[in-house]
Design a protein around this motif. Structure first.
Motif, PDB file in Angstrom:
ATOM      1  N   VAL A  50     -66.914 -18.286 -90.644  1.00 49.77           N
ATOM      2  CA  VAL A  50     -67.179 -18.680 -92.028  1.00 49.77           C
ATOM      3  C   VAL A  50     -67.976 -17.596 -92.759  1.00 49.77           C
ATOM      4  N   GLU A  51     -68.939 -16.988 -92.076  1.00 46.69           N
ATOM      5  CA  GLU A  51     -69.733 -15.932 -92.711  1.00 46.69           C
ATOM      6  C   GLU A  51     -68.865 -14.737 -93.077  1.00 46.69           C
ATOM      7  N   ILE A  52     -67.921 -14.394 -92.200  1.00 39.72           N
ATOM      8  CA  ILE A  52     -66.984 -13.310 -92.520  1.00 39.72           C
ATOM      9  C   ILE A  52     -66.152 -13.695 -93.733  1.00 39.72           C
ATOM     10  N   ASP A  53     -65.695 -14.962 -93.739  1.00 43.63           N
ATOM     11  CA  ASP A  53     -64.910 -15.463 -94.866  1.00 43.63           C
ATOM     12  C   ASP A  53     -65.729 -15.386 -96.154  1.00 43.63           C
ATOM     13  N   ALA A  54     -67.013 -15.788 -96.064  1.00 45.73           N
ATOM     14  CA  ALA A  54     -67.871 -15.760 -97.256  1.00 45.73           C
ATOM     15  C   ALA A  54     -68.068 -14.335 -97.767  1.00 45.73           C
ATOM     16  N   ARG A  55     -68.281 -13.398 -96.840  1.00 43.00           N
ATOM     17  CA  ARG A  55     -68.458 -12.002 -97.276  1.00 43.00           C
ATOM     18  C   ARG A  55     -67.183 -11.477 -97.931  1.00 43.00           C
ATOM     19  N   ALA A  56     -66.023 -11.870 -97.371  1.00 43.67           N
ATOM     20  CA  ALA A  56     -64.757 -11.439 -97.980  1.00 43.67           C
ATOM     21  C   ALA A  56     -64.620 -12.024 -99.380  1.00 43.67           C
ATOM     22  N   LEU A  57     -65.019 -13.282 -99.533  1.00 44.47           N
ATOM     23  CA  LEU A  57     -64.978 -13.901-100.857  1.00 44.47           C
ATOM     24  C   LEU A  57     -65.911 -13.179-101.829  1.00 44.47           C
ATOM     25  N   LEU A  58     -67.088 -12.797-101.339  1.00 45.18           N
ATOM     26  CA  LEU A  58     -68.038 -12.091-102.207  1.00 45.18           C
ATOM     27  C   LEU A  58     -67.517 -10.711-102.585  1.00 45.18           C
ATOM     28  N   TYR A  59     -66.854 -10.040-101.649  1.00 46.45           N
ATOM     29  CA  TYR A  59     -66.265  -8.748-101.982  1.00 46.45           C
ATOM     30  C   TYR A  59     -65.255  -8.893-103.117  1.00 46.45           C
ATOM     31  N   ASP A  60     -64.594 -10.078-103.159  1.00 48.39           N
ATOM     32  CA  ASP A  60     -63.630 -10.341-104.230  1.00 48.39           C
ATOM     33  C   ASP A  60     -64.282 -10.939-105.465  1.00 48.39           C
ATOM     34  N   GLY A  61     -65.626 -11.078-105.420  1.00 49.06           N
ATOM     35  CA  GLY A  61     -66.335 -11.616-106.559  1.00 49.06           C
ATOM     36  C   GLY A  61     -66.285 -13.129-106.682  1.00 49.06           C
ATOM     37  N   GLN A  62     -65.834 -13.841-105.631  1.00 45.97           N
ATOM     38  CA  GLN A  62     -65.707 -15.299-105.686  1.00 45.97           C
ATOM     39  C   GLN A  62     -67.005 -15.951-105.169  1.00 45.97           C
ATOM     40  N   VAL A  63     -68.044 -15.859-105.976  1.00 44.01           N
ATOM     41  CA  VAL A  63     -69.371 -16.336-105.565  1.00 44.01           C
ATOM     42  C   VAL A  63     -69.373 -17.844-105.373  1.00 44.01           C
ATOM     43  N   GLU A  76     -66.982 -19.926-104.545  1.00 43.68           N
ATOM     44  CA  GLU A  76     -66.270 -20.337-103.329  1.00 43.68           C
ATOM     45  C   GLU A  76     -67.074 -19.972-102.087  1.00 43.68           C
ATOM     46  N   ALA A  77     -67.725 -18.809-102.103  1.00 41.49           N
ATOM     47  CA  ALA A  77     -68.599 -18.432-100.983  1.00 41.49           C
ATOM     48  C   ALA A  77     -69.740 -19.423-100.837  1.00 41.49           C
ATOM     49  N   PHE A  78     -70.303 -19.858-101.965  1.00 38.39           N
ATOM     50  CA  PHE A  78     -71.358 -20.869-101.953  1.00 38.39           C
ATOM     51  C   PHE A  78     -70.854 -22.153-101.298  1.00 38.39           C
ATOM     52  N   ARG A  79     -69.645 -22.556-101.623  1.00 40.94           N
ATOM     53  CA  ARG A  79     -69.092 -23.805-101.076  1.00 40.94           C
ATOM     54  C   ARG A  79     -68.891 -23.717 -99.568  1.00 40.94           C
ATOM     55  N   VAL A  80     -68.290 -22.628 -99.082  1.00 41.67           N
ATOM     56  CA  VAL A  80     -67.988 -22.551 -97.648  1.00 41.67           C
ATOM     57  C   VAL A  80     -69.263 -22.384 -96.822  1.00 41.67           C
ATOM     58  N   LEU A  81     -70.252 -21.690 -97.351  1.00 43.17           N
ATOM     59  CA  LEU A  81     -71.513 -21.548 -96.619  1.00 43.17           C
ATOM     60  C   LEU A  81     -72.256 -22.877 -96.538  1.00 43.17           C
ATOM     61  N   GLY A  82     -72.245 -23.639 -97.619  1.00 42.32           N
ATOM     62  CA  GLY A  82     -72.873 -24.958 -97.594  1.00 42.32           C
ATOM     63  C   GLY A  82     -72.209 -25.881 -96.594  1.00 42.32           C
ATOM     64  N   ALA A  83     -70.870 -25.852 -96.543  1.00 43.11           N
ATOM     65  CA  ALA A  83     -70.143 -26.691 -95.584  1.00 43.11           C
ATOM     66  C   ALA A  83     -70.433 -26.259 -94.146  1.00 43.11           C
ATOM     67  N   ALA A  84     -70.531 -24.960 -93.918  1.00 45.79           N
ATOM     68  CA  ALA A  84     -70.846 -24.462 -92.574  1.00 45.79           C
ATOM     69  C   ALA A  84     -72.226 -24.928 -92.136  1.00 45.79           C
ATOM     70  N   ALA A  85     -73.195 -24.882 -93.035  1.00 49.48           N
ATOM     71  CA  ALA A  85     -74.544 -25.355 -92.703  1.00 49.48           C
ATOM     72  C   ALA A  85     -74.534 -26.837 -92.364  1.00 49.48           C
TER      73      ALA A  85
END
Length: 635
Positions: free
Chosen positions: A280-293, A295-304
């Motif tokens: 999930v963290e890799i996915d979040a970083r990939a989303l951030l690289y694409d500027g999708q803040v 969506e990264a917020f959503r997946v990190l919250g779900a992972a926690a």
């Protein structure tokens, strides 16, 4: 009928414990060593006629419900399974309905939970319990008599068991020397190891039962050691289980098994969740690289939140100590909504309950929020920046006011450092000179306390970090006081940065290394532009070298905002070189400075970083005017 009579005796014992168990409760652990249903039920009944009458009544209920032979055999089994731990109901004064509900809840076997069997169980037992608990003759006379007999019996058992333990080292040791024991001792030892000898069981039969149990105990101990070899994480549970086994506490061993199973279950569950979290963290970083803040917020919250099955506090710890920084670092380095989303990720976790249950994690979260507000305030500038930094200072003051902080020197140092940084930023973005000097003086004191705390703990990373922060406050105060009043403060700042760099290297602490080099270049630049001759030029040359060292780490693609800040500093250094008395041809320095600041403006976003954008724009305009005055149109 014999089974029902046994069951009736159990109910009499149960009702007596509920209504008149106060003396046993007062006696405490010395007697509860022998407090088991088997020991109590096998005592001579204090009310044999009442038990026999109850057994007849229960048989009549079974007949009325046309109970099958299987059900007639099952009801006594269900009663034995449902009997609560005696120590939990002594003197509890439960009424029949509440006691019945507690017993029903204890039935977990699938066959026991069948509706027809539960109905029959309730119909058979409830009238008997109501009669016992509502009969004044029983509750006021028979039950207290029974309890006195139980207490005497348990005291006798406790004394004999203590003597056996002292004699053989443990009760399991007494099992191994059973041939040496009196028959009375054998009987009590049998009860302790959860056997059920009938009254007046012959000695030979007791020996046979205890021999079997001794073999079982030895085998269980071997199995526990085998488990220890295969599952090192169960070491504490296995050690406790062996101690309980030596004392005849088989119920304790079962509790250990449940605890151990939970440890292994949680370990396996955590392993799977950790693996998923890494993805999930890799996915979040990939989303951030694409500027999708978002969506990264959503997946990190779900992972926690997925870690709640292991520990209700783990989601908050994850948000604070792991996932906050992913969003925050993105916002810090790339701008946008990363910082805002990082704050939204952890603020719901910073509750009073979290503070009570995990103080360190709570303080970590508070520190994250305060630091984010402080650094955001520096980027915003103006009234918004002031408000952000003031909010940060309020949070740092809240933390520093906590009495618990005295026992956490590293957290104390970190908090003083954060407060000092915030005061320095407040001065930097536009306080009146007198107020700025006062704020910076306070900041220096905070940083000195932080440095002392880190040195006391020999915390190398923190020493470097706090020395760097001290340098910032000293340099800012030096520049605020102007030349020559601030000269010594700038020299002290260079010394603080140099100390920090002794603990930081470009390989292992790359970004921190670049931060200190960046700060060093600013202080050296200020010293250089105000010092005439070769000494001033040397300061400026060292400043340029420090900025270039920082840029070896602060590459634009990876750290665009820090890169922009450093090349803006390079612009200031080139401008100072152009204006220095040692310079014979300022134009090359001015052109280099203009190129640097224009590159910085490509990154400084006027919406998210208005303060930096305004400063850089002003510098660009000054350089353009200087070039036009020196050599015409620079275009």
């Amino acid at each position: 009928m014999d089974r029902l009579l046994h069951t009736a005796n159990a109910l009499v014992s149960l009702a007596a414990l509920v209504t008149a168990g106060g003396p046993i409760a007062a006696a405490g652990a010395a007697v509860t060593v022998g407090l088991s249903w088997r020991a109590i039920i096998n005592m001579p009944p204090v009310a044999p006629d009442l038990a026999a009458e109850l057994a007849r009544d229960m048989a009549a209920v079974l007949d009325a419900h046309h109970a099958s032979d299987d059900q007639r055999a099952l009801i006594p089994q269900m009663v034995e399974a449902a009997l609560p731990d005696p120590t939990t109901i002594i003197g509890a004064a439960l009424d029949a309905d509440r006691l019945m509900a507690q017993m029903e809840a204890a039935l977990t076997d699938r066959e026991h939970r069948l509706e027809a069997n539960l109905t029959l169980f309730r119909a058979t037992l409830l009238p008997a319990l109501m009669r016992l608990l509502n009969d004044p003759d029983f509750t006021k006379t028979l039950a207290p008599q029974f309890m006195r007999a139980v207490l005497d019996h348990l005291n006798e058992m406790a004394a004999i068991l203590t003597e056996l333990k002292d004699r053989f080292g443990s009760l399991a040791g007494a099992l191994d020397h059973r041939e040496e024991l009196h028959t009375k001792d054998l009987e009590i030892l049998a009860f302790r190891f959860n056997l059920s000898p009938a009254p007046n069981t012959p000695r030979n039969e007791l020996l046979v039962q205890l021999e079997t149990r001794a073999q079982e105990v030895a085998e269980m101990k071997r199995e526990l050691e085998s488990l220890r070899a295969r599952f090192p994480k169960l070491d504490n549970q296995i050690t406790a289980a062996k101690e309980l086994l030596e004392a005849g506490e088989t119920a304790g061993v079962r509790a250990m098994v449940r605890a151990a199973r939970k440890v292994l279950h949680d370990a396996h569950l955590r392993e799977g969740l950790e693996q998923d979290a890494e993805l999930v963290e890799i996915d979040a970083r990939a989303l951030l690289y694409d500027g999708q803040v978002d969506e990264a917020f959503r997946v990190l919250g779900a992972a926690a939140d997925s870690f709640k099955a292991i520990d209700p506090l783990e989601p908050s710890r994850r948000r604070i100590r792991r996932y906050f920084n992913t969003l925050y670092a993105y916002g810090l380095h790339f701008g946008g909504d990363g910082v805002k989303r990082a704050l939204e990720l952890i603020e719901p976790s910073l509750t009073d309950e979290m503070r009570d249950l995990d103080f360190e994690a709570w303080v970590d979260g508070k520190d994250c929020v305060a630091t984010a507000y402080s650094q955001s305030g520096s980027a915003f500038g103006g009234e918004l920046g002031f408000d952000c930094i003031r909010k940060a200072l309020e949070i740092f003051d809240e933390i520093l006011s906590l009495p618990e902080l005295r026992t956490y020197p590293l957290i104390l140092g970190r908090t003083h450092n954060g407060a000092g940084n915030s005061l320095a930023r407040l001065a930097e973005i536009g306080l009146e000179r007198k107020d700025a000097e006062q704020a910076l003086s306070y900041a220096i004191e905070h940083h000195k306390i932080a440095c002392d705390a880190a040195k006391m703990c020999n915390a190398i990373d923190e020493i470097a970090q706090y020395a760097n922060s001290l340098g910032v406050a000293l340099a800012t105060l030096g520049m605020t006081r102007g030349w020559p009043n601030g000269k010594q403060l700038l020299i002290d700042a260079v010394a603080a940065y140099t100390e920090a760099l002794e603990f930081r290297d470009r390989v292992n602490q790359s970004f921190e290394f670049s931060e200190t080099q960046n700060n060093l270049c600013l202080s050296l630049c200020e010293l250089g532009k105000n010092t005439l001759g070769s000494t001033g030029k040397e300061y400026l040359t060292r400043a340029k070298h420090a900025a270039q060292q920082a840029l070896m780490v602060r590459v634009k693609d990876r750290y665009p905002v820090p890169h922009a800040r450093t090349i803006e500093n390079l612009a200031l250094i080139e401008q100072a070189l152009a204006q220095h008395d040692s310079c014979s041809d300022p134009a090359p320095h001015l052109r280099a400075a203009l190129a640097h600041v224009e590159a910085a403006l490509e990154v400084f976003d006027p919406d998210h970083m208005p303060y930096n954008h305004q400063k850089a724009s002003t510098l660009r305009d000054d350089l353009r005017r200087a070039l036009q005055g020196d050599a015409g149109d620079p275009g």
